[in-house]
Design a protein around this motif. Sequence first.
Motif, PDB file in Angstrom:
ATOM      1  N   ASP A 239      -7.828  15.815  14.879  1.00 14.38           N
ATOM      2  CA  ASP A 239      -8.163  17.202  14.599  1.00 14.38           C
ATOM      3  C   ASP A 239      -7.033  17.777  13.744  1.00 14.38           C
ATOM      4  OD1 ASP A 239      -8.441  20.045  14.742  1.00 14.38           O
ATOM      5  OD2 ASP A 239      -9.690  19.837  16.521  1.00 14.38           O
ATOM      6  N   GLY A 240      -7.282  17.913  12.449  1.00 14.18           N
ATOM      7  CA  GLY A 240      -6.238  18.362  11.530  1.00 14.18           C
ATOM      8  C   GLY A 240      -5.677  19.724  11.875  1.00 14.18           C
ATOM      9  N   LEU A 241      -6.562  20.667  12.252  1.00 21.23           N
ATOM     10  CA  LEU A 241      -6.094  22.008  12.594  1.00 21.23           C
ATOM     11  C   LEU A 241      -5.218  21.967  13.846  1.00 21.23           C
ATOM     12  CD1 LEU A 241      -6.115  25.066  12.152  1.00 21.23           C
ATOM     13  CD2 LEU A 241      -8.178  25.185  13.564  1.00 21.23           C
ATOM     14  N   ALA A 242      -5.651  21.198  14.841  1.00 23.51           N
ATOM     15  CA  ALA A 242      -4.873  21.109  16.090  1.00 23.51           C
ATOM     16  C   ALA A 242      -3.471  20.573  15.821  1.00 23.51           C
ATOM     17  CB  ALA A 242      -5.597  20.212  17.091  1.00 23.51           C
ATOM     18  N   ASN A 243      -3.379  19.518  15.043  1.00 23.01           N
ATOM     19  CA  ASN A 243      -2.074  18.919  14.768  1.00 23.01           C
ATOM     20  C   ASN A 243      -1.192  19.848  13.932  1.00 23.01           C
ATOM     21  OD1 ASN A 243      -2.746  16.630  16.225  1.00 23.01           O
ATOM     22  ND2 ASN A 243      -3.556  15.556  14.439  1.00 23.01           N
ATOM     23  N   PHE A 244      -1.814  20.630  13.025  1.00 22.25           N
ATOM     24  CA  PHE A 244      -1.050  21.608  12.244  1.00 22.25           C
ATOM     25  C   PHE A 244      -0.543  22.730  13.140  1.00 22.25           C
ATOM     26  CE2 PHE A 244      -1.210  25.702   9.936  1.00 22.25           C
ATOM     27  CZ  PHE A 244      -0.144  25.505   9.070  1.00 22.25           C
ATOM     28  N   LEU A 245      -1.408  23.263  13.996  1.00 21.32           N
ATOM     29  CA  LEU A 245      -1.009  24.383  14.860  1.00 21.32           C
ATOM     30  C   LEU A 245       0.112  23.982  15.815  1.00 21.32           C
ATOM     31  CD1 LEU A 245      -4.490  25.951  15.768  1.00 21.32           C
ATOM     32  CD2 LEU A 245      -2.784  26.822  14.151  1.00 21.32           C
ATOM     33  N   ARG A 246       0.095  22.734  16.260  1.00 20.65           N
ATOM     34  CA  ARG A 246       1.147  22.277  17.181  1.00 20.65           C
ATOM     35  C   ARG A 246       2.523  22.263  16.512  1.00 20.65           C
ATOM     36  NH1 ARG A 246      -0.050  16.799  18.721  1.00 20.65           N
ATOM     37  NH2 ARG A 246       1.749  16.959  20.094  1.00 20.65           N
ATOM     38  N   LYS A 247       2.535  22.188  15.184  1.00 24.41           N
ATOM     39  CA  LYS A 247       3.809  22.169  14.463  1.00 24.41           C
ATOM     40  C   LYS A 247       4.392  23.567  14.284  1.00 24.41           C
ATOM     41  CE  LYS A 247       2.598  18.031  11.783  1.00 24.41           C
ATOM     42  NZ  LYS A 247       2.291  17.505  10.411  1.00 24.41           N
ATOM     43  N   ILE A 248       3.535  24.585  14.292  1.00 30.95           N
ATOM     44  CA  ILE A 248       4.020  25.934  13.957  1.00 30.95           C
ATOM     45  C   ILE A 248       3.927  26.923  15.122  1.00 30.95           C
ATOM     46  CG2 ILE A 248       3.431  25.606  11.526  1.00 30.95           C
ATOM     47  CD1 ILE A 248       0.970  27.426  12.013  1.00 30.95           C
ATOM     48  N   LEU A 249       3.233  26.547  16.195  1.00 29.82           N
ATOM     49  CA  LEU A 249       3.035  27.461  17.321  1.00 29.82           C
ATOM     50  C   LEU A 249       3.492  26.816  18.622  1.00 29.82           C
ATOM     51  CD1 LEU A 249      -0.588  28.804  16.586  1.00 29.82           C
ATOM     52  CD2 LEU A 249       1.581  29.998  16.161  1.00 29.82           C
ATOM     53  N   PRO A 250       3.784  27.625  19.637  1.00 29.13           N
ATOM     54  CA  PRO A 250       4.039  27.060  20.965  1.00 29.13           C
ATOM     55  C   PRO A 250       2.847  26.217  21.401  1.00 29.13           C
ATOM     56  CG  PRO A 250       4.628  29.380  20.924  1.00 29.13           C
ATOM     57  CD  PRO A 250       3.938  29.092  19.624  1.00 29.13           C
ATOM     58  N   GLU A 251       3.132  25.134  22.099  1.00 25.47           N
ATOM     59  CA  GLU A 251       2.101  24.146  22.412  1.00 25.47           C
ATOM     60  C   GLU A 251       0.910  24.746  23.150  1.00 25.47           C
ATOM     61  OE1 GLU A 251       2.712  19.601  22.893  1.00 25.47           O
ATOM     62  OE2 GLU A 251       3.350  20.618  24.728  1.00 25.47           O
ATOM     63  N   GLN A 252       1.171  25.593  24.147  1.00 30.11           N
ATOM     64  CA  GLN A 252       0.080  26.165  24.936  1.00 30.11           C
ATOM     65  C   GLN A 252      -0.815  27.045  24.071  1.00 30.11           C
ATOM     66  OE1 GLN A 252      -0.100  25.394  28.435  1.00 30.11           O
ATOM     67  NE2 GLN A 252      -2.192  26.147  28.193  1.00 30.11           N
ATOM     68  N   LEU A 253      -0.206  27.822  23.160  1.00 26.11           N
ATOM     69  CA  LEU A 253      -0.991  28.700  22.291  1.00 26.11           C
ATOM     70  C   LEU A 253      -1.811  27.880  21.303  1.00 26.11           C
ATOM     71  CD1 LEU A 253      -1.801  31.456  21.246  1.00 26.11           C
ATOM     72  CD2 LEU A 253       0.294  31.493  19.850  1.00 26.11           C
ATOM     73  N   ALA A 254      -1.200  26.851  20.725  1.00 20.14           N
ATOM     74  CA  ALA A 254      -1.923  25.990  19.784  1.00 20.14           C
ATOM     75  C   ALA A 254      -3.124  25.342  20.461  1.00 20.14           C
ATOM     76  CB  ALA A 254      -0.978  24.929  19.230  1.00 20.14           C
ATOM     77  N   TYR A 255      -2.930  24.887  21.690  1.00 15.98           N
ATOM     78  CA  TYR A 255      -4.008  24.242  22.452  1.00 15.98           C
ATOM     79  C   TYR A 255      -5.126  25.234  22.745  1.00 15.98           C
ATOM     80  CZ  TYR A 255      -6.124  21.553  26.334  1.00 15.98           C
ATOM     81  OH  TYR A 255      -6.968  20.863  27.159  1.00 15.98           O
ATOM     82  N   LYS A 256      -4.743  26.454  23.100  1.00 18.07           N
ATOM     83  CA  LYS A 256      -5.732  27.479  23.440  1.00 18.07           C
ATOM     84  C   LYS A 256      -6.603  27.803  22.228  1.00 18.07           C
ATOM     85  CE  LYS A 256      -6.087  32.049  25.611  1.00 18.07           C
ATOM     86  NZ  LYS A 256      -5.308  33.172  26.205  1.00 18.07           N
ATOM     87  N   ILE A 257      -5.989  27.917  21.062  1.00 17.98           N
ATOM     88  CA  ILE A 257      -6.738  28.229  19.848  1.00 17.98           C
ATOM     89  C   ILE A 257      -7.682  27.078  19.498  1.00 17.98           C
ATOM     90  CG2 ILE A 257      -6.553  28.619  17.356  1.00 17.98           C
ATOM     91  CD1 ILE A 257      -3.894  30.068  17.936  1.00 17.98           C
ATOM     92  N   THR A 258      -7.155  25.854  19.561  1.00 13.92           N
ATOM     93  CA  THR A 258      -7.984  24.685  19.236  1.00 13.92           C
ATOM     94  C   THR A 258      -9.142  24.554  20.207  1.00 13.92           C
ATOM     95  OG1 THR A 258      -6.032  23.542  18.370  1.00 13.92           O
ATOM     96  CG2 THR A 258      -7.963  22.197  18.864  1.00 13.92           C
ATOM     97  N   ARG A 259      -8.869  24.760  21.469  1.00 19.26           N
ATOM     98  CA  ARG A 259      -9.915  24.656  22.499  1.00 19.26           C
ATOM     99  C   ARG A 259     -11.010  25.684  22.240  1.00 19.26           C
ATOM    100  NH1 ARG A 259      -9.930  22.510  27.829  1.00 19.26           N
ATOM    101  NH2 ARG A 259     -11.157  23.691  29.335  1.00 19.26           N
TER     102      ARG A 259
END
Length: 519
Positions: A239-259
């Motif tokens: 998931d390209g967006l998920a992997n990008f968000l994990r680089k720039i956001l706190p992990e829990q927030l990135a996961y919440k957005i992707t989910r």
Amino acid sequence: MADSATMERASGTAAAPVDQDVLIVGAGISGIGMAVHLQAHSPDRSFALVERRADLGGTWDLFRYPGIRSDSDMHTLGFVFEPWKHEKSIADGPAILDYLNRIVDERHIRERIRFDRKVVGADWDSAAARWTVTMEDASGGTSTTTARWLYLGAGYYDYDSPFDANFTGRDDFQGQIVHPQFWPKDLDYTGKKVVVIGSGATAVTIVPAMTDPKNGPGAAHVTMLQRTPTWFAIRPAKDGLANFLRKILPEQLAYKITRFKNVKMQDIVFQKARTKPEKVRDFLTKQVQKTLGDRYDAEAFTPPYNPWEQRLCLVPDADFFEAIKRDKASVVTDHIERFDATGIQLKSGKHLDADIIVTATGLSLAVAGKIPVRVDGDIVDWSEHYYYKACMFSNVPNFSAVFGYLNASWTLRADIVAEYVCRVLNHMQATGTTVATPVLADPASLTEENIFDFSSGYIQRSLHIMPKNADKLPWRLNQNYLQDRVDMRTGAIEDGVLSFGNARAPAAEAEAPALEAAE
């Protein structure tokens, strides 16, 4: 004047002591999820897990066939409370087991699991307000434990007996016949001709895995033999967006957005398939056509039903189609006449030579893990009870189970069911009650509806054993996660259906005070 709940509590007898407040059956995704939710939302409740296998993981520990992987993305198959950290969102079995093991170890749940304990009976006693659960260990010895609440996370299919298609001539075949549910650890298919019978997620996983050069020499050729084509959905394993968000956001927030993104996309596609099926048919067909090019065969890839009348079959990175393009795999659409010594004779007259036949012909569903459940001595016939709030059952006290979504990830249901049960447990603690029962006094008042609006064979074969489904909430197993999430998280616990009380005195004891009062 005291309200009815207060009067009921006052008139009830004291509940008998128990070994734990909540007994969780199954240490797979559903059971582990419930344990973590209890720790977070009902920390004062004691709990234990019992698992029939020697290790945790449920489905992911049982199935060991080549390429075993999730059939939905791990940002929704993962738990709401634990981010999925792997780069691939379509994950293999070992990665999912690592995820589950890390959760139970970090949260000290492993010491609460009793392995090699098969539940062979569960008995509710209204006079004691508790369940007595009988277990059998690996040596055949039995033991019992008691609990106030019984939570079944035992899955939805029969671990012992997969669907048997009863192929004529099976005993004549001189090669090896394998079912994915019982995959031999030492199966050598190098250089062999393999026929995989079936066209669902299991078959579409096994075919590319047995031919992938990254896994070794592999089979000489694998033929997927299907009676009916399946709708395939091709998507990247990462998931390209998920992997990008994990680089720039706190992990829990990135996961919440992707989910959230993935839940919405799943819902949009499902709703579109139901309202404008021709558009989804065209999109999926064009995906396969583009991937296969001149290898595209309309007969092999055009099902006679609309998308999402059966579950879509996920093909990460188009690996199944890449195997076809490499001439390592093929698809045959036909009916089986019989097995013979060297392979499969088809009704069209064609013969498929085989050294190994894999019967990926489907699962057999099981209700309540095939556990005999009794309420005050009477066996529960699940086909005579209605679902309540997608997890409890009409007139069965202190009991819940998980049956995941067919149109979304299993864990989405497991999470909201666990949260809801914790809400019920907390309400009972706050009101001083020990029994919660969804009361259905007049089943005739409900309009029954097909529990699953899906044409899949494993569903249709099992409708006669499944609990009933009404056409409206709360008496149904809904297939709308977004609606369920709101209802389960915010709906009133005391809704006029779920009745709360305490231990009930046996009839003989209850009659004595009434006679004395009359005198």
